[in-house]
Design an enzyme around this catalytic site. Structure first.
Site, PDB file in Angstrom:
ATOM      1  N   TYR A  73      63.633  34.892  41.983  1.00 30.93           N
ATOM      2  CA  TYR A  73      63.293  35.721  40.820  1.00 30.93           C
ATOM      3  C   TYR A  73      62.997  34.846  39.604  1.00 30.93           C
ATOM      4  CZ  TYR A  73      63.173  39.498  37.487  1.00 30.93           C
ATOM      5  OH  TYR A  73      62.749  40.379  36.528  1.00 30.93           O
ATOM      6  N   PHE A 125      34.106  40.242  25.143  1.00 34.55           N
ATOM      7  CA  PHE A 125      34.316  40.659  26.524  1.00 34.55           C
ATOM      8  C   PHE A 125      35.098  41.971  26.473  1.00 34.55           C
ATOM      9  CE2 PHE A 125      36.372  41.124  30.588  1.00 34.55           C
ATOM     10  CZ  PHE A 125      35.230  41.157  31.373  1.00 34.55           C
ATOM     11  N   THR A 126      34.814  42.853  27.425  1.00 32.89           N
ATOM     12  CA  THR A 126      35.332  44.231  27.363  1.00 32.89           C
ATOM     13  C   THR A 126      36.844  44.312  27.129  1.00 32.89           C
ATOM     14  OG1 THR A 126      35.411  44.200  29.775  1.00 32.89           O
ATOM     15  CG2 THR A 126      33.467  45.212  28.761  1.00 32.89           C
ATOM     16  N   ASP A 217      38.832  31.556  25.647  1.00 27.59           N
ATOM     17  CA  ASP A 217      38.913  32.366  26.856  1.00 27.59           C
ATOM     18  C   ASP A 217      38.323  31.448  27.920  1.00 27.59           C
ATOM     19  OD1 ASP A 217      38.454  33.892  29.066  1.00 27.59           O
ATOM     20  OD2 ASP A 217      37.743  35.644  27.974  1.00 27.59           O
ATOM     21  N   LYS A 260      38.859  33.818  38.491  1.00 25.79           N
ATOM     22  CA  LYS A 260      37.528  33.202  38.473  1.00 25.79           C
ATOM     23  C   LYS A 260      37.684  31.716  38.818  1.00 25.79           C
ATOM     24  CE  LYS A 260      36.892  37.058  35.890  1.00 25.79           C
ATOM     25  NZ  LYS A 260      37.999  37.979  35.580  1.00 25.79           N
ATOM     26  N   ARG A 384      25.932  45.835  32.921  1.00 24.50           N
ATOM     27  CA  ARG A 384      26.511  45.177  31.744  1.00 24.50           C
ATOM     28  C   ARG A 384      25.578  45.469  30.585  1.00 24.50           C
ATOM     29  NH1 ARG A 384      31.953  43.333  32.714  1.00 24.50           N
ATOM     30  NH2 ARG A 384      31.874  45.572  32.516  1.00 24.50           N
ATOM     31  N   PHE A 450      33.011  52.256  31.553  1.00 25.10           N
ATOM     32  CA  PHE A 450      32.206  51.792  32.693  1.00 25.10           C
ATOM     33  C   PHE A 450      32.994  51.772  33.996  1.00 25.10           C
ATOM     34  CE2 PHE A 450      34.203  47.628  32.785  1.00 25.10           C
ATOM     35  CZ  PHE A 450      34.654  47.494  31.480  1.00 25.10           C
TER      36      PHE A 450
HETATM   37  N1  F0G Z   1      37.592  37.145  29.998  1.00 23.11           N
HETATM   38  C1  F0G Z   1      36.428  37.064  30.676  1.00 23.11           C
HETATM   39  C2  F0G Z   1      35.337  36.208  30.140  1.00 23.11           C
HETATM   40  C3  F0G Z   1      36.263  37.799  31.848  1.00 23.11           C
HETATM   41  O1  F0G Z   1      35.101  37.711  32.494  1.00 23.11           O
HETATM   42  C4  F0G Z   1      37.330  38.598  32.329  1.00 23.11           C
HETATM   43  C5  F0G Z   1      37.177  39.390  33.535  1.00 23.11           C
HETATM   44  C6  F0G Z   1      38.518  38.636  31.607  1.00 23.11           C
HETATM   45  C7  F0G Z   1      38.615  37.883  30.454  1.00 23.11           C
HETATM   46  C8  F0G Z   1      39.683  39.488  32.021  1.00 23.11           C
HETATM   47  O2  F0G Z   1      40.310  38.929  33.119  1.00 23.11           O
HETATM   48  O3  F0G Z   1      39.969  40.614  34.933  1.00 23.11           O
HETATM   49  O4  F0G Z   1      41.699  38.831  35.123  1.00 23.11           O
HETATM   50  O5  F0G Z   1      42.007  40.705  33.543  1.00 23.11           O
HETATM   51  N2  F0G Z   1      36.063  39.618  34.055  1.00 23.11           N
HETATM   52  C9  F0G Z   1      35.799  40.351  35.274  1.00 23.11           C
HETATM   53  C10 F0G Z   1      34.314  40.428  35.484  1.00 23.11           C
HETATM   54  C11 F0G Z   1      36.484  41.655  35.371  1.00 23.11           C
HETATM   55  O6  F0G Z   1      33.911  41.093  36.446  1.00 23.11           O
HETATM   56  O7  F0G Z   1      33.552  39.818  34.745  1.00 23.11           O
HETATM   57  P1  F0G Z   1      41.031  39.818  34.240  1.00 23.11           P
END
Ligand code: F0G
Length: 458
Positions: A73, A125-126, A217, A260, A384, A450
């Site tokens: 843990y 980023f979203t 990021d 990634k 996108r 989306f």
């Molecule tokens: N920052 C970037 C530039 C990203 O592309 C993503 C995720 C995140 C943060 C968030 O990370 O998904 O691990 O919580 N991108 C994915 C995509 C979802 O399809 O581009 P996460």
């Protein structure tokens, strides 16, 4: 030896069979999914280019690492491996593990973003922007103008921060109202575009002068490092690891989605030098993710992540990855298909406004193009554009200048033969583009629409 491309720098040890539906079945499947490729079942997809996130193929060493999971843990061995790996690759003092990137964004935003503050960034980023806004902050786009022009191909570092825009913001709102600048390396929504080392250095200098933190990021930082090596003259003889080290020397901390460039299926972290920030984030991580020694990951996840981070620095690995993306992009360019140029790091982005000029942006051309590519071929891609951008605080749609469909290449998963099939699918869709009609929402969720929104043809 003259060849079309350098083959994959790996061989296959285990296979996952693919299945392709008949065209009538695909028409039915996408209709049922509300013309949203996020809502398709993966069993109905032939080649899945929805995302490069968590869709990576792990190496034999990473799979071996899974067997070394220490599922204690607290204080597991795998956590120490992960922490030491991040510290040695990036040079940060502290690491807070999270289940994925947005977990790290949540912690960072909760600690640093207060109502009335501004967070500059090189395009949004979203999930990153959603966390900033949920904490009362306002995101301000300070990327160079060229990043918003899809075919501006002579700009080699389209992800760069516009220093003048950043300085103007500081002068306008005051440095004390800017907790940090978020620098994406690379910039996903600009088309996987890199930031130059020179720009990172300048951002660091200006931020230091005003006491503003620089947070990367660093989700796709190895891809960024490869572009620096390929395009910034003074780095051509440096190793990827050396370039990465210098990049991070210009940051005070970083959020990372390990899904990634960590070449794993789940995982993430927030890293920083500041001790105070570390203690605050470590206090919050127990509320949202888990102990500061696992943060939502199992021991085996952390072991695979630690190994993946090291493998990603291998030049042959990253060269092949970027070349695969370039190969697909160039095949489309040769066929006259409008894509974002230069070709980015993790994906080829179709310019839906130019692909479907007869469909206004209010009828979501990128959304319908993704649906039509699926119908054509069973290939899954991602919108996108206007749908992803969502609505502002007044409820108005953003109508972003980039209205794109992303063909995202998972790491080490598909071969050049798969990419040829994808290119042909896009070319066939392009040939019948005039028949394609626009969409409207039949269900629109309030945030991050989306992911789960549904549509129908107009
Ligand atoms: N920052 C970037 C530039 C990203 O592309 C993503 C995720 C995140 C943060 C968030 O990370 O998904 O691990 O919580 N991108 C994915 C995509 C979802 O399809 O581009 P996460």
């Amino acid at each position: 030896m003259d060849k079309k491309y350098m083959p994959e720098p790996y061989k296959v040890k285990m296979v996952e069979p693919l299945r392709i539906l008949q065209k009538e079945e695909r028409v039915e499947a996408i209709k049922k999914a509300g013309y949203n490729t996020f809502l398709l079942n993966s069993r109905d997809v032939y080649i899945d280019l929805l995302t490069d996130s968590g869709t990576n193929a792990m190496s034999d060493r990473q799979w071996a690492g899974l067997m070394m999971g220490d599922e204690a843990y607290a204080g597991s061995d795998n956590w120490l491996h992960l922490k030491e790996t991040v510290q040695s690759i990036m040079g940060f003092k502290h690491v807070v593990p999270t289940h994925q990137g947005r977990g790290a964004e949540n912690l960072l935003s909760q600690v640093l973003v207060k109502p009335g503050t501004y967070i500059p960034g090189n395009m949004y980023f979203t999930t990153t922007r959603a966390h900033q806004e949920m904490n009362g902050g306002t995101f301000v786009d300070v990327i160079i103008d060229e990043a918003h022009i899809s075919d501006k191909e002579d700009v080699l570092f389209k992800g760069n921060i516009d220093i003048k825009k950043y300085e103007d913001l500081i002068n306008k709102v005051g440095a004390k109202n800017i907790p940090y600048i978020c620098v994406g390396v690379t910039v996903n929504l600009a088309g996987g575009q890199p930031v130059s080392m020179k720009n990172l250095r300048e951002v660091h200098e200006l931020s230091q002068k005003h006491g503003i933190k620089v947070m990367f990021d660093c989700t796709r930082y190895v891809e960024n490092a490869y572009f620096i090596k390929a395009r910034e003259e003074e780095y051509k003889d440096k190793t990827i690891a050396e370039i990465v080290k210098e990049m991070f020397s210009y940051a005070d901390g970083a959020t990372m989605s390990g899904k990634k460039d960590g070449i794993v299926n789940i995982g993430g972290f927030l890293a920083m030098n500041d001790e105070d920030l570390y203690y605050k984030a470590a206090a919050l991580v127990v509320v949202y993710e888990g102990m500061p020694s696992y943060g939502g990951m199992t021991g085996r996840d952390m072991e695979a992540f630690s190994i993946g981070l090291k493998e990603a620095l291998d030049y042959n690995y990253i060269k092949h990855r970027i070349e695969q993306v370039e190969y697909l992009g160039n095949r489309l360019i040769e066929a006259g298909i409008p894509i974002v140029k230069p070709i980015g790091g993790h994906a080829v982005f179709l310019d839906a406004k130019k692909f479907l000029p007869h469909i206004p942006q209010s009828q979501y051309p990128a959304q319908v193009l993704a649906a039509e590519i699926y119908i054509e071929s069973g290939v899954r891609t991602m919108e996108r554009g206007n749908v992803s951008a969502g609505r502002n605080k007044e409820g108005k749609e953003y109508f972003p200048s980039l209205e794109l469909v992303r063909l995202t290449i998972p790491r080490r998963v598909y071969s050049y033969a798969h990419l040829d099939y994808v290119a042909e699918a896009i070319i066939n869709t392009y040939k019948r583009r005039d028949e394609i009609k626009g969409l409207k929402f039949s269900y629109e969720p309030p945030v991050l629409r989306f992911f789960t929104g549904k549509f129908e043809y107009i």
